[in-house]
Design a protein around this motif. Structure first.
Motif: not given
Lengths: 856, 464
Positions: A776-778, A783-786, A795-798, A836-843
């Motif tokens: 997520i951090l990567a 993307a520069g968006v949170e 993809h990053h995870h893999v 797959l298109h679910m959006r994720v943010r950090l809390n």
């Protein structure tokens, strides 16, 4: 009904002025005549009579003795009374001092000073009888006029009960004796030739016809009280109006009961009736209980007439079965079962005929003397009452719903009409209605009635008062054995300290405010604000405690204390219900309660004490229209309200923020804000609680105080930390042996309570969960968006897995990881159906995540 | 009083419903051979399955707790003081799903009930945020569990307001030394936070902070941010006692837990079999293949429930013929456990549907994940067919449409907006719910896939 509602009572002086004071321009009179405009009936009340006075609670008029009557300079009719005191007016805690059962008919000779004895004559409802008894004496078996006779055995001076002094005893007795004579003479002295023959006629029917009417009044008053404040206002008037007869009603009555022809009653009979009535004490007045019966009487037009005929048949039929049958049928007939009604009506008329033949008297039948009639009825009624009493007692215990059926109520009234002077009869009839299980709806009304009949509010057989209790524990609670346990007990927030340290100033301010208002007998508002845990509620309670103490010592006038809490209400409007229940013990709906309260606070009550109302968590009483708040703050501004409101909330600018101008303006500017405790104050609070117990190091207390003061200044937090620290200390003690809480324990407790759980949660997450967070951090960095979709993160995870040489997870597994982190709220995720298109943010902040992940 | 059904047992009830695994009937041939031992071993096997099922499905309190001794002591001490001293408290047990919150509480309560002085001195009220969805229902449930409704005969409660006033009055009457303490357990605590005004929580915490009937409020939740959700007044009344469960064990402990979960207890009736079984478990734990399987699982999720699920799958392979678990069983279970659900669906598609998915994959690559519609997919598909001139794949447009709708129904593609909203079906904007990686992997495993389709999948330019 409407005409009746509008009919007024006219209070006029009886006789010539006895004497007058020129200076004060007052003139005294020996009696007052209460005339109702429409019916031309008059009641005369003289000096020395015992009277009922309109009170705070419509169900419980005050009992008093008329001492003086005068007209003041402004042409207002005034009366001076000596009060009697009902049991309900005596504080709950003092009632225990009596050590005996008090019947509802017993009153106390009131010697409490400070009540206003000068009242407006218009508040007088009617005259009653008060009989003095010696302490040991049993109440005589009451046969007649139960509701209109009171007994007095003791006097009450606000602190203790005393036996009546022989002086007062004889005086009361005297008053009673003379009274009978006086009334008699007064009645007699009303010149009979005033009445035109026609009027006499009316009078003759009055005994029968008025009564239904009168009950209607009762009905109406109750009804109106439940519906509209307007009609409620003059309820006493209307009650006194009982003799009013609207022509329509009378006509119907005549139509329906052919047996009683107008002409048959002769003048002397009327007089005889009158006389007898006088003996029985103003029978034309409704009995106290009658007034109280609650009705929601929607269709008042025709029922009265039916009742009359019905009554007759009842009184003659003499058997409970008959009563029941009739009552059953009649209950329904006026409204729903019209065709049924016709048959019944005939039936009734037949019945009506029988009595006149059989020699049993219906109330209207002129053949026999009223006396004999009465005894007959008494006997039967007593018998029936006995039979049914058990049954119905249980019956009304069970039903307490507030939906009253009017029909059965009217039935009740009929019975009352029938034998106005025997209360047994009335109860009986009401019981009859409640007996049939099937007619539940009709029986529903009874509890209201019963409640009044049952002598004490607090008697255990009334189910409403039987609040349940949590079962008692089987083994006694252990008392603390060690120093730490003792300390813990004292540090618990619930432990009430002897004094509230650090709030002396606020305490004094509030105390002064309430005290001054109490002494002045006026109302006022005070708004108290402060963040949670700064001792607002505790201080206010302390003030009340002190004032109650002072009231006990006669330093301030006595007052009533009511508390409501916005958080403990399910709806802002429930506030009315709770306040009214506290004040009068009535349980009504919110809208009705609002009406009653408004009336209560806007009219001068002669015996009403000042009310101190605490409104905690005020902000929760907010409604869109703000009418609850408006009313609350409007009442104290009324002249006679005697209401002091202490409103408590958290925010200092609450009035400006959420209140409309008109509400805020009524709240006034008397405000007080409780500042968060400083560390010194917190330290003092803790150490004052720990006085005499050596459980804490000085530094430890200081540490916790400083920490909490820096965070919130919440005293609860401070105490909780200390308590937790004693536990930690106790755990540790098992190894070593120190019995004192040190800095280390405090630090541990604070860490436990305030450390952020996120970092720890991340560190203890599984490897792939951590990689997912890294991914997520990567992605965020790329993307520069949170915010990112799962696909992008995947993809990053893999890629990360490949770098670490781990087997890359499937999408399903990744989704599982994501939802697990989402459930802990480390991540904020969308609804999972987007896959797959679910959006994720950090809390939490990226830095925190980075810090947590790097540490390893 | 009898504690009401715990939600945990409700969870387990679902799994109970699955049919019991009967040991397979031995064939006629082997029947003779196994004559003497079969009856006995069948009995053993069913016993083993029963024990394992109970352990994995129920939140059985018989087992031991792993890595939460400190939390256990804290909670036990807290509840003991409530019952013995009548001290009011409040605490939250916080931990991710499957970290053993309910297990911990059940253990504590079980041990508490065994204590002499506690048994009859504690009333328990169990609420679950999923069941008591608002305060009104919760209050009714509290009244029921405290058996207070009997006090007023058969009187049915009126309004919510009356009910609240009634309960508060009941609780206010008590005091520390004489009233029976009440334990409130709020499972899924975070859902109670969303009730209107947090009335219930305020009142419960307020009672726990005032001199009324002693109560202890224990909340169980998996949300780490729970304190931020509490209203400030509620928060102030909460004692801030938080007990965290974190699954903070390493892989070595994980292996130990694995062994504990699988081994048979000493009181197993057939001792030789239990011996054999436990030795086998010990061997399994040392097996490299098994360790790999476990390692993988451990890396994915540390919660014990996923381990139990894996063991459940593996354990179902145990029969009379195959009385002991093998590494292969575990590997097979692990494979089942970790397969990708969407990719599994792709295996069952027709070639035409696969082609459509490939076309969508190419569209996604070209347009960088922008949504597409049927017409675009069809065009892409036509391009492939025309270039290759493969008459075999030349389908009518309605047929393709039908295939496409099948994909829609399988939710491999998802419309952006509601399907009934205005646009024609051909032009409805859609999204593919598969990752290209998933498609490629699924294609590898797809039986009888034409080579040119595979080539096309690898590159949209393969026809050149």
């Amino acid at each position: 009904m409407n005409t009746r509602q509008q009919s007024k009572l006219i209070y006029s002086w009886y006789g010539k002025p006895l004497g007058s004071d020129r200076k004060l321009r007052t003139s005294q009179y020996k009696g007052i005549l209460i005339t109702s405009e429409s019916s031309k009936t008059e009641t005369c009340i003289q000096l020395g009579d015992f009277i009922l006075v309109e009170g705070m609670n419509a169900d419980q008029p005050y009992v008093a003795q008329l001492v003086d009557l005068y007209e003041d300079g402004a042409q207002h009719k005034r009366a001076v009374v000596h009060w009697f005191c009902r049991l309900e007016e005596i504080p709950q805690n003092k009632r225990k001092m009596l050590k005996r059962e008090i019947s509802a008919q017993e009153v106390f000779f009131d010697q409490v000073l400070g009540y206003d004895t000068d009242i407006a004559a218009e508040t007088i409802i009617k005259s009653i009888m008060v009989i003095p008894l010696h302490l040991g004496e049993e109440l005589p078996v009451i046969t007649l006029n139960k509701e209109q006779t009171f007994y007095v055995k003791q006097s009450w001076d606000g602190k203790c009960f005393k036996v009546l002094s022989p002086d007062t005893f004889s005086k009361l007795k005297e008053a009673n004796k003379t009274r009978g004579v006086v009334t008699n003479s007064s009645k007699a002295s009303i010149p009979s030739d005033i009445f035109t023959p026609e009027k006499k006629e009316t009078e003759s029917v009055v005994r029968s016809a008025t009564k239904p009417k009168k009950i209607d009044m009762g009905i109406e008053s109750k009804h109106s009280s439940s519906k509209s404040s307007l009609s409620k206002e003059r309820h006493s008037q209307r009650v006194a109006n009982n003799d009013i007869k609207t022509p329509t009603a009378r006509k119907k009555l005549e139509l329906n009961s052919p047996t009683k022809s107008k002409g048959r009653l002769l003048g002397y009979e009327v007089l005889g009736l009158l006389d007898e009535d006088c003996d029985a004490i103003a029978p034309s007045e409704p009995s106290a209980t009658k007034r109280k019966v609650k009705f929601t009487n929607d269709i008042l037009g025709s029922p009265p007439k039916i009742r009359c005929s019905n009554d007759k048949s009842k009184s003659t039929s003499q058997s409970a079965e008959h009563h029941r049958r009739f009552s059953d049928t009649m209950r329904l007939s006026p409204y729903t079962k019209v065709k049924d009604f016709d048959d019944k009506d005939k039936n009734i008329q037949e019945k009506d005929d029988i009595p006149s033949l059989g020699g049993y008297q219906s109330s209207q039948s002129p053949v026999m003397t009223p006396r004999s009639r009465r005894t007959c009825v008494q006997k039967t009624s007593a018998l029936i009452a006995e039979q049914i009493s058990m049954l119905d007692q249980e019956d009304f215990l069970s039903d307490s719903d507030s939906s009253y059926s009017s029909s059965s109520e009217e039935e009740d009234d009929d019975d009352d009409d029938d034998v106005p002077c025997t209360p047994e009869k009335k109860t009986k009839s009401s019981r009859i209605f409640s007996t049939p299980k099937s007619s539940r709806k009709s029986a529903v009304h009874t509890p209201a009635k019963t409640q009044r009949k049952t002598p004490l509010k607090g008697t255990p057989r009334t189910p409403r008062n039987a609040t349940p209790e949590i079962p008692r524990r089987i083994q006694v609670a252990q008392e603390p054995t060690s120093v730490l346990e003792e300390a813990r007990l004292r540090l618990h927030v619930s432990a009430i300290p002897e004094s509230l340290p650090c709030r002396e100033e606020e305490f004094q301010d509030i105390y002064n405010f309430v005290e001054s208002k109490l002494i002045d007998g006026t109302g006022g508002c005070m708004y108290i604000s402060g963040v949670p845990g700064t001792g607002k509620t505790a201080t206010v309670h302390e003030v009340i405690r002190c004032l109650e103490q002072a009231a006990e010592n006669d330093e301030v006038p006595p007052f009533q204390f009511v508390e409501i809490n916005g958080m403990k209400l399910t709806d802002p409007h429930q506030a009315y219900v709770q306040i009214l229940e506290f004040l009068t013990g009535q349980k009504v709906t919110a809208t009705h309660a609002a009406v009653l309260l408004a009336k209560l606070f806007s009219t001068p009550g002669p015996k009403r004490k000042t009310t101190v109302l605490i409104v905690d968590e005020l902000d929760l009483l907010w409604t869109r229209k703000q009418n609850v708040m408006y009313n609350l703050f409007d009442w104290p501004t009324q002249r006679h309200s005697k209401l002091i409101i202490l409103a408590i909330a958290n925010t200092m600018d609450l009035p400006e923020r959420i209140m409309m101008n008109r509400v805020a303006s009524r709240l006034g500017l008397t405000r007080m804000s409780f500042q968060p405790y400083t560390y010194k104050q917190l330290q003092q609070i803790v150490s004052s609680r720990l006085k005499g117990v050596k459980a804490f190091e000085e530094d430890a207390v200081q540490l916790v105080s400083r920490k909490v003061a820096a965070l919130s200044g919440d005293a609860r937090r401070c105490l909780d930390i200390c308590r937790r620290a004693t536990e930690i200390c106790e755990f540790a003690r098992q190894k070593r042996a120190p019995e004192i809480v040190r800095m280390a324990h405090i630090t541990e407790a604070i860490d436990e309570m305030f450390s952020s759980p996120y970092v720890n949660a991340i560190r203890n997450a599984s490897l792939h969960e951590q990689i997912f967070l890294k991914a997520i951090l990567a992605e965020f960095r790329r993307a520069g968006v949170e915010e990112a979709t799962v696909q992008q993160i995947y993809h990053h995870h893999v890629a990360l897995c490949r770098m670490e040489g781990l087997q890359s997870p499937t999408v399903s597994e990744t989704m599982a990881i994501c939802s697990r982190l989402g459930a802990c709220r480390l991540l904020l995720v969308e609804a999972s159906n987007k896959y797959l298109h679910m959006r994720v943010r950090l809390n939490l902040s990226q830095d925190d995540v980075m810090y947590a992940l790097k540490e390893e | 009083m009898r504690p009401p059904a715990r939600p945990s047992s409700a969870r387990a009830a679902a799994s109970l419903r699955e049919p019991r695994m009967q040991p397979m009937k031995p064939s006629a041939m082997s029947k003779r051979k196994l004559k003497e031992s079969s009856a006995e071993s069948a009995e053993c096997i069913s016993q083993v399955q029963k024990i394992l099922r109970e352990r994995f499905c129920h939140n059985c309190t018989a087992g031991k707790l792993f890595g939460m001794e400190q939390q256990y002591r804290h909670l036990l001490e807290l509840l003991r003081r409530t019952t013995v001293h009548g001290e009011s408290n409040s605490a939250l047990v916080i931990g991710p799903r499957g970290s053993g919150k309910s297990t911990l509480l059940n253990h504590v309560l079980k041990d508490l009930r065994e204590m002499e002085q506690v048994r009859e001195n504690l009333l328990e009220v169990h609420l679950n945020g999923l069941l008591q969805t608002n305060d009104k229902v919760a209050l009714k449930e509290i009244t029921r569990q405290l058996q207070l409704e009997n006090v007023v005969g058969d009187k049915v409660f009126g309004s919510f307001a009356e009910n609240l006033a009634f309960l508060l009055e009941a609780l206010r009457k008590g005091n520390r030394t004489s009233s029976c303490p009440i334990l409130f357990v709020l499972d899924e605590f975070d859902l109670f936070v969303h009730h209107k005004n947090q009335t219930l929580l305020y009142n419960l915490f307020d009672i726990s902070q005032s001199a009324q009937t002693p109560v202890t409020v224990i909340g169980l939740t998996c949300r780490q941010d729970i304190l931020e959700l509490l209203e400030k007044r509620v928060k102030s009344r909460f004692s801030h006692r938080q007990i965290y469960l974190m699954n903070s064990f390493d892989f070595k402990q994980y292996i130990k837990i694995f062994k504990k979960q699988l081994s048979l207890p000493a009181e197993f009736p057939d001792e030789p079999f239990a011996q054999k079984w436990n030795n086998n478990v010990q061997l399994l734990a040392e097996d490299k293949a098994v360790q790999d399987v476990l390692q993988q699982l451990f890396q994915h999720s540390k919660d014990l429930r996923s381990l139990q699920l894996l063991l459940m799958l593996a354990g179902s392979a145990v029969t009379v013929h195959h009385p002991l678990l093998t590494a292969a069983d575990l590997q097979e279970a692990s494979r089942q456990h970790s397969t990708d659900s969407k990719a599994n669906i792709v295996h069952g598609l027709s070639v035409l549907e696969i082609c459509l998915i490939i076309a969508m994959k190419h569209l996604n690559e070209v347009y960088d994940g922008e949504p597409f519609n049927f017409q675009m997919v069809y065009n892409e598909f036509q391009k492939f067919i025309q270039r290759k001139a493969h008459s075999m794949y030349n389908f009518e447009k309605p047929v393709v449409m039908k295939a496409f709708e099948h994909l829609l129904q399988l939710e491999l593609v998802q419309p952006l907006e509601r399907p009934w909203a205005r646009a024609q079906r051909e032009f409805l904007l859609l999204r593919l719910l598969l990752d290209s990686r998933q498609i490629m992997e699924a294609l590898q495993l797809y039986p009888n896939c034409p080579t040119d389709v595979k080539q096309w999948a690898a590159s949209s330019l393969s026809w050149l």
